[in-house]
Motif scaffolding. Sequence first.
Motif, PDB file in Angstrom:
ATOM      1  N   HIS A   1       1.692  18.652 -11.017  1.00  0.00           N
ATOM      2  CA  HIS A   1       0.521  18.790 -10.141  1.00  0.00           C
ATOM      3  C   HIS A   1      -0.686  19.376 -10.878  1.00  0.00           C
ATOM      4  N   PRO A   2      -1.255  18.626 -11.846  1.00  0.00           N
ATOM      5  CA  PRO A   2      -2.397  19.137 -12.634  1.00  0.00           C
ATOM      6  C   PRO A   2      -3.659  19.247 -11.798  1.00  0.00           C
ATOM      7  N   ASP A   3      -4.619  19.976 -12.357  1.00  0.00           N
ATOM      8  CA  ASP A   3      -5.895  20.177 -11.682  1.00  0.00           C
ATOM      9  C   ASP A   3      -6.822  19.000 -11.957  1.00  0.00           C
ATOM     10  N   VAL A   4      -7.720  18.760 -11.019  1.00  0.00           N
ATOM     11  CA  VAL A   4      -8.689  17.678 -11.171  1.00  0.00           C
ATOM     12  C   VAL A   4      -9.801  18.088 -12.126  1.00  0.00           C
ATOM     13  N   LEU A   5     -10.225  19.341 -12.073  1.00  0.00           N
ATOM     14  CA  LEU A   5     -11.414  19.763 -12.795  1.00  0.00           C
ATOM     15  C   LEU A   5     -11.209  19.809 -14.305  1.00  0.00           C
TER      16      LEU A   5
ATOM     17  N   THR B   1       0.830  -1.206   0.000  1.00  0.00           N
ATOM     18  CA  THR B   1       0.000   0.000   0.000  1.00  0.00           C
ATOM     19  C   THR B   1       0.861   1.251   0.000  1.00  0.00           C
ATOM     20  N   GLY B   2       1.956   1.224   0.766  1.00  0.00           N
ATOM     21  CA  GLY B   2       2.841   2.382   0.804  1.00  0.00           C
ATOM     22  C   GLY B   2       3.489   2.663  -0.529  1.00  0.00           C
ATOM     23  N   VAL B   3       3.860   1.601  -1.251  1.00  0.00           N
ATOM     24  CA  VAL B   3       4.439   1.791  -2.576  1.00  0.00           C
ATOM     25  C   VAL B   3       3.418   2.435  -3.513  1.00  0.00           C
ATOM     26  N   VAL B   4       2.170   1.950  -3.451  1.00  0.00           N
ATOM     27  CA  VAL B   4       1.121   2.496  -4.319  1.00  0.00           C
ATOM     28  C   VAL B   4       0.822   3.950  -3.960  1.00  0.00           C
ATOM     29  N   VAL B   5       0.685   4.239  -2.676  1.00  0.00           N
ATOM     30  CA  VAL B   5       0.402   5.603  -2.226  1.00  0.00           C
ATOM     31  C   VAL B   5       1.512   6.548  -2.664  1.00  0.00           C
ATOM     32  N   ALA B   6       2.761   6.151  -2.434  1.00  0.00           N
ATOM     33  CA  ALA B   6       3.885   7.005  -2.818  1.00  0.00           C
ATOM     34  C   ALA B   6       3.949   7.196  -4.329  1.00  0.00           C
ATOM     35  N   ALA B   7       3.684   6.128  -5.095  1.00  0.00           N
ATOM     36  CA  ALA B   7       3.745   6.232  -6.553  1.00  0.00           C
ATOM     37  C   ALA B   7       2.667   7.177  -7.093  1.00  0.00           C
ATOM     38  N   LEU B   8       1.446   7.105  -6.539  1.00  0.00           N
ATOM     39  CA  LEU B   8       0.380   8.002  -6.990  1.00  0.00           C
ATOM     40  C   LEU B   8       0.726   9.457  -6.683  1.00  0.00           C
ATOM     41  N   GLY B   9       1.216   9.699  -5.474  1.00  0.00           N
ATOM     42  CA  GLY B   9       1.599  11.059  -5.124  1.00  0.00           C
ATOM     43  C   GLY B   9       2.744  11.575  -5.975  1.00  0.00           C
ATOM     44  N   LEU B  10       3.758  10.731  -6.211  1.00  0.00           N
ATOM     45  CA  LEU B  10       4.885  11.143  -7.040  1.00  0.00           C
ATOM     46  C   LEU B  10       4.451  11.400  -8.484  1.00  0.00           C
ATOM     47  N   LEU B  11       3.570  10.548  -8.994  1.00  0.00           N
ATOM     48  CA  LEU B  11       3.097  10.742 -10.362  1.00  0.00           C
ATOM     49  C   LEU B  11       2.379  12.082 -10.499  1.00  0.00           C
ATOM     50  N   HIS B  12       1.615  12.458  -9.498  1.00  0.00           N
ATOM     51  CA  HIS B  12       0.942  13.758  -9.533  1.00  0.00           C
ATOM     52  C   HIS B  12       1.952  14.901  -9.511  1.00  0.00           C
ATOM     53  N   LEU B  13       2.990  14.760  -8.709  1.00  0.00           N
ATOM     54  CA  LEU B  13       3.945  15.858  -8.541  1.00  0.00           C
ATOM     55  C   LEU B  13       4.860  16.015  -9.745  1.00  0.00           C
ATOM     56  N   VAL B  14       5.414  14.915 -10.256  1.00  0.00           N
ATOM     57  CA  VAL B  14       6.385  15.050 -11.343  1.00  0.00           C
ATOM     58  C   VAL B  14       5.704  15.418 -12.655  1.00  0.00           C
ATOM     59  N   ARG B  15       4.389  15.260 -12.749  1.00  0.00           N
ATOM     60  CA  ARG B  15       3.671  15.672 -13.953  1.00  0.00           C
ATOM     61  C   ARG B  15       3.057  17.060 -13.798  1.00  0.00           C
TER      62      ARG B  15
END
Length: 695
Positions: free
Chosen positions: A236-240, A220-234
């Motif tokens: 930090h796009p908007d959801v809307l 779970t920690g690997v998945v959580v960290a990967a999702l957060g990192l993917l958001h940041l290195v791309r």
Amino acid sequence: MSEAGRRARAALPAVALLVLATGAMLALSTLLGFAPLPPVWQLVLTLLVALLLALAAADQVRAALTDWQGATAAETGVHRRRRRRDPERSGEYTGEFTGEFTGEARRPERAKPSRPSWVRIAVTAAVAAALGVLLWVPQLPLDAPARAAATFLFGYAAYALPVLPLLLAWPLPRLPREPWPWQTLLVPAVDRRLWRREELAGLGLATLPFLRERVLTRATGVVVAALGLLHLVRGHPDVLDGGAARAGGLTGWLIAEPLRLVLSGGGAIALLGGVLATAAAMIAAAAGRAWGTVTGYATLAVAVAVPLGAVGAGHWLGFEYYLRTENGHVVVVAGLSPSHRQAVHDTRLTVDGMSPSLVQLFADGLPVAGYADGDRIAKALATPSTSAADSYAGNEFELRTGECFDWIGGSSQLRYVAPCNAAHVGEVTFVGHLPFTVDPGQKAVAAAARAMCEQSYGDYLGVPFGQSFLPLEAPLLEAGLDKAWQARPVIACWLGSVGPWPLKGTRTVAALQQKAAWGPAGGCKIEVPDALRITAEQPGARCLAPGPEQRLSVPGAGFNIDLEFAAIGKTAGGARIGAGCFDGANLANGYSFEVTADGTIEIYKHAGDQHPRVAASAKPKNAGPPTTASTPLQVLCKPTGDGGMELTAFSTGNRKATYVDKDNPFTSLSPRLVLTNAATGGVVMTTMIFNATRV
């Protein structure tokens, strides 16, 4: 050693692992350009948070280290040799064996992991198969909504969802703890009351160790960290705007955005990298204890390399490219949506001098294939002459730049080229290629065609687009383009005819036959049959044509106006008629050249409600007044070198009026027709000739 010392010593492995991993990730992200180095206070805060997480995970890391040491000892089969004390040397040991180890002693038995139940295996396999079918098989009816929902929640990680349930098939060991009290959540439904304070406190105290274990010691920690990192290195796009669906989704946004706001982008990347490394090490230690150190090393490599490799590639790959404007420059933006900016490439073009449609096209975001394609398209749109074509071929006709044409059978059936010095419908101002090799969409094609026509407008007419009343007609697009795309399609730009003469190089800014709306003001009426008729319906009205709807004003420009109007009759009631140069943004300001009932030319300066007469001509000689004869008039509004405005009007009968305005002159002007009614309503000004050019 004191209790505090023992606890500090026990926490050293966790501190070393998480804090060092956080620091290494911070250095790596800065070096690769994922995010700038955070300020000192955020850097210290990031390391402090990493330290606190390490202290929270000290027991788990210590247990994992023991597991790994046990696995290593079990594989080597070599124990420390027993040394006996030498009686002659106080406190020292000899290196002699006191006995021999048996084979069993050299290879301690490895702990065998317990096999998961068949129910657990079946459930995880069924979930993985269902997710695989929904997300990996595009032919199914539910594929589109399932994929849209999954990418909204998890972004690009949604495509790996079918693999994740398999990680749950084999449970990893954990430290003893009380089960998470999920029953507490059902209190409002079961007991029909809200939670008590002690229940909420107990739920919180139970949740913290549960989250600690799941995030720091599980996949779970690997998945959580990967999702957060993917958001940041791309970026930090908007959801809307849909950008997050191509990064870490809503989940990645919820994980990473709070960290980014507090720790900055670089600090958040570093901390999540440390969490990923810690969770991967915990999983590898458990795998090594169960299946050997080789398996443990392989597990560690996969758990670290795969997420970081995918996240690192996401910093550069998988973006769309748009031509946009930024600080007055045309740039190519790599992003996840038209409003998202990940990286920016300057095309070295400025928006100065570009037509309104082209500026708006870039502002809206024009899709391109990449930086090089964006450079090429931007330069072709800004300089249409570089993409000129020999001819535009239609159904049974062919047009070239500078040719005039006429219709047969209505405007939908263009048939033949006509001489420009005879009656014709339109005049071709530019024939060229749209610079697209890949279809950008019908809306972008239409906008780009319009923009190229506007950019080439000034090259043909001699006056930039937006500084003339003459409107551009809708561009002619290559036949069949709406049905089948063709690379670099041909377009033809054209102007409607304003008379039996060519417009090329004439610098025409207004004409009697122009198709632009004349838009009269209140109390006035304009009709355009064979000639233009302006009617002052109310006494004292001042009618300008074009009226307030045409807000064109050209700063620093001069105009030469030729007009001829018919006799207005002896019942004109003292009306004055003529032409003027007015501020289109505020028609209360400007200059007018008005012919009175006795034929005198008068020059007026209008400033709000002030209308002083500044010059006048003599009465006409051998020329009839406008009440009984048609009157030609030539007008000049021209800026002077010292900042003034030169005003000149002359007509037949040696009439000439001249004035140079140096007292706060108006310098942003456009040409207009003028009818000022003095006493009665219903006065009509019929204009047979009206033509204005730039000087």
